[in-house]
Each structure stands twice: as structure tokens, then as C-alpha cells.
Design an enzyme around this catalytic site. Structure first.
Site, PDB file in Angstrom:
ATOM      1  N   PHE A 229       0.846  -1.202   0.000  1.00  0.00           N
ATOM      2  CA  PHE A 229       0.000   0.000   0.000  1.00  0.00           C
ATOM      3  C   PHE A 229       0.881   1.251   0.000  1.00  0.00           C
ATOM      4  O   PHE A 229       0.740   2.140   0.821  1.00  0.00           O
ATOM      5  CB  PHE A 229      -0.937   0.016   1.217  1.00  0.00           C
ATOM      6  CG  PHE A 229      -1.697  -1.267   1.417  1.00  0.00           C
ATOM      7  CD1 PHE A 229      -2.884  -1.494   0.743  1.00  0.00           C
ATOM      8  CD2 PHE A 229      -1.200  -2.262   2.257  1.00  0.00           C
ATOM      9  CE1 PHE A 229      -3.591  -2.675   0.932  1.00  0.00           C
ATOM     10  CE2 PHE A 229      -1.889  -3.448   2.438  1.00  0.00           C
ATOM     11  CZ  PHE A 229      -3.084  -3.659   1.776  1.00  0.00           C
ATOM     12  N   ASP A 250       1.239  -1.273  -4.850  1.00  0.00           N
ATOM     13  CA  ASP A 250      -0.045  -0.585  -4.731  1.00  0.00           C
ATOM     14  C   ASP A 250      -0.938  -1.044  -5.876  1.00  0.00           C
ATOM     15  O   ASP A 250      -0.456  -1.476  -6.921  1.00  0.00           O
ATOM     16  CB  ASP A 250       0.131   0.937  -4.782  1.00  0.00           C
ATOM     17  CG  ASP A 250      -1.029   1.670  -4.116  1.00  0.00           C
ATOM     18  OD1 ASP A 250      -0.887   2.095  -2.955  1.00  0.00           O
ATOM     19  OD2 ASP A 250      -2.093   1.809  -4.758  1.00  0.00           O
ATOM     20  N   SER A 251      -2.246  -0.956  -5.664  1.00  0.00           N
ATOM     21  CA  SER A 251      -3.167  -1.367  -6.726  1.00  0.00           C
ATOM     22  C   SER A 251      -3.456  -0.209  -7.683  1.00  0.00           C
ATOM     23  O   SER A 251      -4.113  -0.400  -8.705  1.00  0.00           O
ATOM     24  CB  SER A 251      -4.474  -1.882  -6.119  1.00  0.00           C
ATOM     25  OG  SER A 251      -5.024  -0.890  -5.290  1.00  0.00           O
ATOM     26  N   ASN A 281      -2.595  -6.360  -6.174  1.00  0.00           N
ATOM     27  CA  ASN A 281      -3.421  -6.425  -4.980  1.00  0.00           C
ATOM     28  C   ASN A 281      -2.533  -6.974  -3.857  1.00  0.00           C
ATOM     29  O   ASN A 281      -2.013  -8.087  -3.962  1.00  0.00           O
ATOM     30  CB  ASN A 281      -4.609  -7.351  -5.247  1.00  0.00           C
ATOM     31  CG  ASN A 281      -5.504  -7.476  -4.034  1.00  0.00           C
ATOM     32  OD1 ASN A 281      -5.053  -7.439  -2.877  1.00  0.00           O
ATOM     33  ND2 ASN A 281      -6.788  -7.629  -4.291  1.00  0.00           N
ATOM     34  N   ALA A 282      -2.356  -6.179  -2.811  1.00  0.00           N
ATOM     35  CA  ALA A 282      -1.412  -6.558  -1.755  1.00  0.00           C
ATOM     36  C   ALA A 282      -1.810  -7.873  -1.079  1.00  0.00           C
ATOM     37  O   ALA A 282      -0.933  -8.650  -0.679  1.00  0.00           O
ATOM     38  CB  ALA A 282      -1.316  -5.443  -0.729  1.00  0.00           C
ATOM     39  N   ASP A 302       0.425  -0.424   5.315  1.00  0.00           N
ATOM     40  CA  ASP A 302      -0.332   0.819   5.578  1.00  0.00           C
ATOM     41  C   ASP A 302      -1.570   0.848   4.689  1.00  0.00           C
ATOM     42  O   ASP A 302      -1.676   1.659   3.772  1.00  0.00           O
ATOM     43  CB  ASP A 302       0.570   2.039   5.306  1.00  0.00           C
ATOM     44  CG  ASP A 302      -0.138   3.359   5.623  1.00  0.00           C
ATOM     45  OD1 ASP A 302      -1.113   3.341   6.387  1.00  0.00           O
ATOM     46  OD2 ASP A 302       0.287   4.399   5.085  1.00  0.00           O
ATOM     47  N   CYS A 342      -5.521   3.189   9.901  1.00  0.00           N
ATOM     48  CA  CYS A 342      -6.060   4.549  10.029  1.00  0.00           C
ATOM     49  C   CYS A 342      -7.568   4.501  10.257  1.00  0.00           C
ATOM     50  O   CYS A 342      -8.265   5.496  10.074  1.00  0.00           O
ATOM     51  CB  CYS A 342      -5.708   5.392   8.812  1.00  0.00           C
ATOM     52  SG  CYS A 342      -6.236   4.671   7.262  1.00  0.00           S
TER      53      CYS A 342
HETATM   54  N1  SAH Z   1       1.433   4.325   2.679  1.00  0.00           N
HETATM   55  C1  SAH Z   1       0.892   5.399   1.890  1.00  0.00           C
HETATM   56  C2  SAH Z   1      -0.594   5.638   2.072  1.00  0.00           C
HETATM   57  C3  SAH Z   1      -1.421   4.436   1.744  1.00  0.00           C
HETATM   58  S1  SAH Z   1      -3.056   4.849   1.351  1.00  0.00           S
HETATM   59  C4  SAH Z   1       1.632   6.690   2.207  1.00  0.00           C
HETATM   60  O1  SAH Z   1       2.382   6.732   3.172  1.00  0.00           O
HETATM   61  O2  SAH Z   1       1.444   7.655   1.472  1.00  0.00           O
HETATM   62  C5  SAH Z   1      -3.668   3.307   0.868  1.00  0.00           C
HETATM   63  C6  SAH Z   1      -3.191   2.843  -0.489  1.00  0.00           C
HETATM   64  O3  SAH Z   1      -3.636   1.512  -0.656  1.00  0.00           O
HETATM   65  C7  SAH Z   1      -3.737   3.598  -1.680  1.00  0.00           C
HETATM   66  O4  SAH Z   1      -2.664   4.069  -2.455  1.00  0.00           O
HETATM   67  C8  SAH Z   1      -4.549   2.559  -2.476  1.00  0.00           C
HETATM   68  O5  SAH Z   1      -4.380   2.702  -3.869  1.00  0.00           O
HETATM   69  C9  SAH Z   1      -3.919   1.297  -2.012  1.00  0.00           C
HETATM   70  N2  SAH Z   1      -4.746   0.071  -2.036  1.00  0.00           N
HETATM   71  C10 SAH Z   1      -6.032  -0.096  -1.671  1.00  0.00           C
HETATM   72  N3  SAH Z   1      -6.388  -1.385  -1.731  1.00  0.00           N
HETATM   73  C11 SAH Z   1      -5.294  -2.069  -2.156  1.00  0.00           C
HETATM   74  C12 SAH Z   1      -5.009  -3.441  -2.385  1.00  0.00           C
HETATM   75  N4  SAH Z   1      -5.938  -4.384  -2.190  1.00  0.00           N
HETATM   76  N5  SAH Z   1      -3.768  -3.787  -2.783  1.00  0.00           N
HETATM   77  C13 SAH Z   1      -2.812  -2.844  -2.956  1.00  0.00           C
HETATM   78  N6  SAH Z   1      -3.023  -1.538  -2.746  1.00  0.00           N
HETATM   79  C14 SAH Z   1      -4.240  -1.151  -2.351  1.00  0.00           C
END
Ligand code: SAH
Length: 399
Positions: A229, A250-251, A281-282, A302, A342
């Protein structure tokens, strides 16, 4: 002209909440339950007529009034009160924020300005109005004038959340530059440079609350790192300064494109390990990597808020557990897990309990190095739990 300020009477429960230091009164706690004036300053009384203070009211939100002060003030005193609160919030950041040209300048309830958020990204200020009252032309002007006075060289951009405007029954408005020419800039956090576009991205302030956690993560991380993420690479770019290589996942492709541009900005400036950006997808990636026996020395988790409501908490906790369990399986002994949530509805103790259960299931022994929250420019008000939404736990795998 004489001023007339409406009086709003609140139930025993509403009054108790206010007296306990929480500024919100829900519509169901009004006596009689029902209507409040739009965008007005109101005087608040309990059922016995005792004064509880002055609040900003909304005719639409379920949060009918938000207390501004425990004193009774009239409309004429409102501009000065706002100017003083804005000045105090800015002074607090001046004293407390280090190593950054970007931070949250005003954080709504946390700065006793319920309904108003302002972020500073270097020379661009981003303003977000969350309530009817702060959308009033006269109050907007007070806020904009104050900002221009404190940050004379900065441009100002308004970020609009259409969902909030619908909830507050406010007329549509588009995100736009209010002052100056640019909505884009480069900000520097802990020496790491990041592109910012106030008119793009997922939300304003996406990474500001993690600013001190980025630096903390980089104090412990080493070797091979995985940042799940990653968004625009906030953690990954900090880790790249101390790790051999980092994979940022990130997705969102647009987020990763900005992450890559951020990498270019930093690569010229200081030591930067190898970084690989992966669109995936994480959940799937962690599952595949764990099954394939991959190992890391540092993993950052995160994810976006999984629990947007109280009802969603059990599902959210199982999502967090799945992520943490898989990450823990892949960490080498001595490895570092930086795990965040969060979701306000998931409290710190529930989050730690989830982490403990993931560690037990993964057969790992964890030492907590730091329990952290949002950066200092996102202050927590003791009796307003909503202001303590971010959890960031840094731990080390002993065995
Ligand atoms: N760590 C980042 C903030 C993360 S916000 C920072 O410090 O700026 C959450 C992120 O998760 C977003 O960018 C969103 O695109 C991503 N996201 C949401 N679902 C996801 C998934 N299933 N797999 C990967 N990324 C995902």
C-alpha cells in the site's frame, strides 16, 4: 442592528457529552429532536437552561452542532475567535514541526476549529471545508485572509469532497485554485522530496500524518524491504535510504507513476537503494510471496481504512490479521514490521490484540519497538477519540 443568536437545547445525554469535552451533539440529542439553523452560531443550553457554550450548527448533518467555545459569544465575536485559533494552530506547528516544509496547518476539532482542514504543501495551501458553517462566504473570507496573512507567498487551493457537500446539503462546488497560479509543488519531508498536486490524488494530506512514522521506520529498517500500500512511495522512499532494495506495492497505477517520479527526484539527491514499483493487490501478492517462501528484513503495511463504520470492525480486523500474518511469515529473524491502521473504529488495544494473534498463528515472537500515532501536526484531543485515528506499531521479530 441587534444580533439575535438562536438557542439550541440539548438533552441530558448531549449535555453530558459536551461537559465531558466532546464538541459534537447529534441531532437525536436535541430537545425537541429536530431542526437546527443552517450555518449559524448558536447558544447551547441544557434542559434546565444552563449555558453550555456557543456552537456552529448545521441544518443537515447528523452532527447537528459542534461546540466552539464554552463561553457564550455573538456573531460579531466569531471572526476574531477564528483568527486567534488559526494563529494559535500555526504557532503550534512552528514550534513543533521539524524537518518538513509540509504539514497539516489546521485540523478541525484537533485545533478547536471543527469543520475546517488546511494542509501546507511547501508553497501550496490546500483547504477543505467539512461543514455548512465554514462554507459561509464571510467565514471563508476570514479563513482565507488569515492564511494569506500567515503564508503570504503561498497559493491556496480548495479541495472539495462532493460526498461531504451532499451530506451537508451544500451547493456543488469544484476543486479549484483560489489564490495564486499553481496547484502543484514539491514538498520535502525528512529530506525526502515528493511531488504534490492539490487537484489530483486520493485525498488531501494522504501522507502528512505518516511523516514522523516514515522517519521512525527508517531508523529500524534494513536489508530487503517490502512496502505494501505504498501509494506515492512515502515509506518506500524513506526506506530506500537505508535498505538495499525496496519493493513498493499498490493497486493504483497513477499512484505508482507518481511514486516513480518521486524516486527520480530523490535518486539525484542522496543514497537510494534499488526500488521496484509493482501494481498488484497486496492481499494476493502477500499470499503468493509467502507461499513461495520469499523473505524480507522489513515489511510496511499501511492499508486504507478497512473499518469506515463500527459495524465493519470485525471484518476489518480479519483483513488486518490476514495481512499481518502473511507479512510476519516472511520476515527474517531480526526483521522489522511497521504496521498501521487509520481506521478510527479500530482502537489501539484491538489492533495490538489482532497483531498478537497474528504473531501467535505465524509462530513468531515479536518485540514492540514503538507504538506511534499520527505526526504532531495532527494533534490528539484527549476527550475526542476521533482525533486519535492513526495507529502505527513498529516491532521486531525475535524468533
Ligand atoms: N502508505 C501510503 C498511504 C497508503 S493509502 C503513504 O504513506 O502515502 C492506501 C493505499 O492503498 C492507496 O494508495 C490505495 O491505492 C492502495 N490500495 C487499496 N487497496 C489495495 C489493495 N488491495 N492492494 C494494494 N493496494 C491497495
Amino acid at each position: 442592528m441587534a444580533e439575535s443568536t438562536s438557542i439550541v437545547t440539548v438533552s441530558q445525554r448531549g449535555a453530558a457529552r459536551l461537559r465531558a469535552g466532546h464538541p459534537w451533539v447529534y441531532r437525536s440529542d436535541l430537545v425537541p429532536p429536530g431542526e437546527t439553523p443552517a450555518s449559524a452560531l448558536v447558544h447551547v443550553r441544557d434542559e434546565r437552561g444552563r449555558k453550555l457554550g456557543s456552537a456552529l450548527s448545521s441544518s443537515a448533518s447528523q452532527i447537528a452542532i459542534r461546540l466552539l467555545t464554552s463561553g457564550e459569544i455573538g456573531e460579531h465575536a466569531l471572526p476574531e475567535l477564528l483568527r486567534d485559533r488559526i494563529a494559535a494552530a500555526i504557532e503550534f506547528r512552528k514550534q513543533r514541526v521539524r524537518d518538513a516544509d509540509s504539514y497539516r496547518v489546521l485540523f478541525s476539532e484537533s485545533d478547536l476549529l471543527p469543520g475546517l482542514i488546511v494542509d501546507r504543501y511547501n508553497d501550496v495551501l490546500s483547504i477543505q471545508v467539512l461543514t455548512q458553517a465554514f462554507d459561509r462566504a464571510d467565514l471563508r473570507q476570514v479563513v482565507l485572509d488569515s492564511l494569506a496573512q500567515h503564508f503570504p507567498a503561498a497559493g491556496i487551493v480548495e479541495r472539495v469532497d462532493p460526498r461531504i457537500r451532499t451530506l451537508e446539503q451544500l451547493p456543488e462546488r469544484t476543486s479549484q485554485i483560489l489564490f495564486g497560479e499553481r496547484a502543484t509543488t514539491v514538498c520535502t519531508l525528512n529530506g525526502v522530496r515528493l511531488h504534490f498536486d492539490a487537484l489530483a490524488g486520493q485525498k488531501t494530506g494522504a501522507f502528512l500524518d505518516q511523516r514522523e512514522n516514515y522517519a521512525a521506520a527508517a531508523r529500524y529498517a534494513h536489508g530487503q524491504a517490502l512496502d505494501c500500500f505504498t501509494y506515492q512511495g512515502g515509506f518506500a522512499l524513506h526506506l530506500a535510504r537505508v535498505c538495499e532494495n525496496v519493493t513498493g506495492v499498490d493497486s493504483s497505477r497513477p499512484a505508482l507513476e507518481t511514486a516513480e517520479q518521486n524516486e527520480q527526484l530523490n535518486r539525484q539527491q542522496h543514497r537510494c537503494g534499488e526500488i521496484e514499483w509493482m501494481e498488484a493487490n497486496a492481499f494476493d501478492l502477500l499470499k503468493d510471496y509467502a507461499a513461495a517462501g520469499r523473505e524480507y528484513d522489513a515489511v510496511v503495511l499501511d492499508p486504507p481504512a478497512f473499518a469506515k463504520t463500527k459495524r465493519a470492525v470485525p471484518t476489518a480486523l480479519s483483513g488486518y490479521k490476514e495481512l499481518n500474518l502473511r507479512a510476519l511469515k516472511m520476515l527474517r529473524p531480526g526483521g522489522i514490521l511497521v504496521t498501521c491502521s487509520c481506521s478510527f473504529h479500530v482502537g489501539e488495544s484491538e489492533f495490538l490484540e489482532m497483531l498478537g494473534s497474528a504473531a501467535a498463528d505465524a509462530g513468531r515472537t515479536l518485540r514492540i519497538l514503538e507504538k506511534r500515532g499520527a505526526a504532531v501536526d495532527h494533534p490528539v484531543l484527549l476527550n475526542v477519540p476521533e482525533t486519535a485515528y492513526l495507529k502505527c506499531v513498529i516491532c521486531q521479530v525475535l524468533l
